[in-house]
Design a protein around this motif. Structure first.
Motif, short mmCIF file in Angstrom:
data_model
loop_
_atom_site.label_atom_id
_atom_site.label_comp_id
_atom_site.label_asym_id
_atom_site.label_seq_id
_atom_site.Cartn_x
_atom_site.Cartn_y
_atom_site.Cartn_z
N THR A 112 0.91 -1.20 0.08
CA THR A 112 0.20 0.13 0.24
C THR A 112 1.14 1.30 -0.18
O THR A 112 2.34 1.68 0.13
CB THR A 112 -0.75 -0.38 1.57
OG1 THR A 112 -0.34 0.44 2.48
CG2 THR A 112 -1.48 -1.28 1.66
N GLU A 113 -0.17 2.60 -0.12
CA GLU A 113 1.57 3.78 0.02
C GLU A 113 1.99 3.67 1.78
O GLU A 113 3.05 4.69 0.92
CB GLU A 113 0.03 4.55 -0.58
CG GLU A 113 -0.35 5.13 -1.43
CD GLU A 113 -0.80 6.17 -1.59
OE1 GLU A 113 -0.27 7.43 -1.12
OE2 GLU A 113 -1.89 5.97 -2.53
N ARG A 149 1.02 -4.83 -5.64
CA ARG A 149 0.14 -3.53 -5.40
C ARG A 149 -0.77 -4.02 -6.01
O ARG A 149 -1.87 -4.59 -5.77
CB ARG A 149 0.79 -2.84 -6.38
CG ARG A 149 2.69 -2.09 -6.50
CD ARG A 149 2.88 -1.46 -7.69
NE ARG A 149 1.75 0.16 -7.41
CZ ARG A 149 1.52 0.20 -8.33
NH1 ARG A 149 2.90 0.95 -9.44
NH2 ARG A 149 0.85 1.19 -9.00
N ASP A 151 -3.53 -1.71 -5.51
CA ASP A 151 -4.41 -0.98 -6.55
C ASP A 151 -3.82 -2.24 -7.57
O ASP A 151 -5.18 -2.18 -8.53
CB ASP A 151 -3.41 0.46 -7.00
CG ASP A 151 -2.19 0.25 -7.72
OD1 ASP A 151 -1.32 -0.75 -7.06
OD2 ASP A 151 -0.96 1.65 -8.09
N ARG A 152 -3.32 -2.96 -8.08
CA ARG A 152 -3.37 -3.60 -9.13
C ARG A 152 -4.25 -4.90 -8.96
O ARG A 152 -4.90 -5.37 -9.76
CB ARG A 152 -1.91 -4.66 -8.78
CG ARG A 152 -0.94 -3.82 -9.80
CD ARG A 152 -0.41 -3.83 -11.44
NE ARG A 152 0.11 -2.09 -12.01
CZ ARG A 152 1.55 -2.01 -11.49
NH1 ARG A 152 1.98 -3.98 -10.85
NH2 ARG A 152 2.58 -1.34 -12.34
N GLU A 155 -7.16 -3.58 -9.54
CA GLU A 155 -7.94 -3.80 -10.87
C GLU A 155 -8.77 -5.09 -11.12
O GLU A 155 -9.23 -4.83 -12.02
CB GLU A 155 -6.99 -3.20 -11.71
CG GLU A 155 -6.80 -1.62 -11.49
CD GLU A 155 -5.04 -1.01 -11.91
OE1 GLU A 155 -4.40 -1.98 -12.31
OE2 GLU A 155 -4.74 0.06 -11.05
N GLU A 200 -5.96 6.30 -0.70
CA GLU A 200 -6.75 4.68 -0.75
C GLU A 200 -8.27 4.25 0.18
O GLU A 200 -9.22 3.31 -0.53
CB GLU A 200 -5.80 3.93 0.31
CG GLU A 200 -4.39 3.79 -0.55
CD GLU A 200 -3.46 3.28 0.17
OE1 GLU A 200 -2.01 2.16 -0.44
OE2 GLU A 200 -3.17 3.38 1.49
N ARG A 203 -10.44 5.64 -1.49
CA ARG A 203 -10.98 4.38 -3.26
C ARG A 203 -11.61 2.98 -2.60
O ARG A 203 -12.57 2.91 -3.29
CB ARG A 203 -9.79 3.98 -3.83
CG ARG A 203 -10.11 2.70 -4.77
CD ARG A 203 -9.25 3.04 -5.59
NE ARG A 203 -9.04 1.74 -7.17
CZ ARG A 203 -8.21 1.14 -7.41
NH1 ARG A 203 -6.77 1.47 -7.46
NH2 ARG A 203 -8.45 0.20 -8.15
#
Lengths: 241, 241
Positions: A112-113, A149, A151-152, A155, A200, A203
């Motif tokens: 994560t970030e 990741r 975000d991946r 997705e 995050e 989202r």
């Protein structure tokens, strides 16, 4: 009949089946645990349930066991993914241990970030999942995935899988279900130390399949949060009740 | 205003109050964390809430802080005792850490028939409770009691206190409440490695104030069981929701 030593093997198990031991397993059974020919061990391989087996050959560098009878059928956990941000080494090991004990089907470290780690030792974490399964009496070993990741992962999120998002900035949100989520596969996500970034959080909260929950008014360490989140889920939707 | 370093002190806190530091605290703040005069720390003493304080003197062997403003009121946890059978050292430390993080008010190591330990280091365990409270943002430090025999604790059990008895031999029992137990003080009891003896189980299950619950189909390590049991209780009766 029951055996106190539980051992994970990568070999088919079945009535009368012979199971060769690796050097490491032979050292553990005969060197550390002092078993000899005729001694009993419970074996599981994640697929054939648990088998009571007897030592038929014992050596310093190897040995052979023979399956006597099935002592437990294969018990698959609920279809639950457990996603977490890896933290410093020992605590990450604990998180994997806890997730395996608590009955996650798949353990997924995510970047994560605010995650410090750039990589993990997947083999090492998988070994912890095996050890935890040996210890807790389970017959299924959860797979530990490689670091991805977040975000991946989002997705390519599979359709229908629900997400219990444990947001430490949230207060007082229990897991509230409309009803139809109970038949669906699930995932749990807990944050790294330092939590999620604002971006995050926004989202994650907006995802149509996400359910935001709170883990109480205190800030939990990540390994504590892992057990708390899994308890909450298992009680509401899993194999606990 | 907020400070990232949280420190437990045994000193009254209040507007303008000066707080002298011990040698150890001075070493931590000025040596390890590199604070100097003007630096900020969050202080709590378990009684006066959390105070933002500023360093006004910094030395190698001591120092003085001055309270600027209250950053959190005192938040008392629910009246919950957490009883457990101590196990090997590192895991016992974890159990105390988890119980403090999860909001137990009093942590009580008990000697059961299958408990290995004859004694514990109470001072060491109390230090773990303090550290966990510093870390989790709490303002109340649970007291860690000395090791007592479980049967003695039960003999002098306070009237009205309910007991959630986590029995690993039990399967599928959720915490079921009649309704009037919600206003009463509670205790949670988890077993040592090896669980409870048959005699203990029978006695515990028969107590008029005991509520037998299951922690799922897998056998949990004691530190995992601690978090799971506390989650179950906090969700049903505590300060989580």
């Amino acid at each position: 009949m029951s055996a106190k030593i539980r051992l994970y093997v990568e070999h088919p198990l079945g009535q009368g089946q012979s199971v060769p031991l690796t050097r490491e397993q032979a050292h553990y059974l005969f060197g550390v645990m002092r078993l000899s020919v005729g001694g009993q061990v419970a074996l599981f391989n994640g697929q054939d349930g648990e088998w009571l087996a007897e030592v038929i050959e014992a050596g310093k560098r190897g040995g052979v066991l023979s399956c006597v009878e099935q002592s437990k059928p294969l018990q698959l956990p609920p279809d639950l993914w457990f996603l977490f941000g890896p933290i410093k080494k020992a605590r990450t090991d604990f998180i994997v241990e806890k997730a395996a004990e608590m009955g996650a089907a798949r353990i997924m470290p995510v970047q994560t970030e605010f995650t410090n780690s750039e990589r993990i030792r997947q083999d090492r974490l998988q070994a912890h999942a095996v050890e935890a399964t040996e210890q807790c009496g389970g017959t299924f070993v959860p797979e530990v995935a490689d670091l991805q990741r977040l975000d991946r992962v989002l997705e390519s999120w599979p359709e229908g899988r629900q997400l219990m998002f444990c947001d430490e900035a949230e207060v007082g949100s229990a897991l509230r279900l409309a009803g139809n989520e109970t038949d669906q596969p699930w995932a749990i996500l807990i944050g790294p130390e330092g939590g999620f970034s604002e971006r995050e959080r926004a989202r994650l909260a907006a995802l149509p399949y996400s359910h935001v929950v709170s883990l109480g008014p205190r800030i939990l360490r990540a390994d504590t949060a892992a057990v708390a989140a899994l308890t909450m889920w298992q009680q509401a939707l899993g194999d606990w009740v």
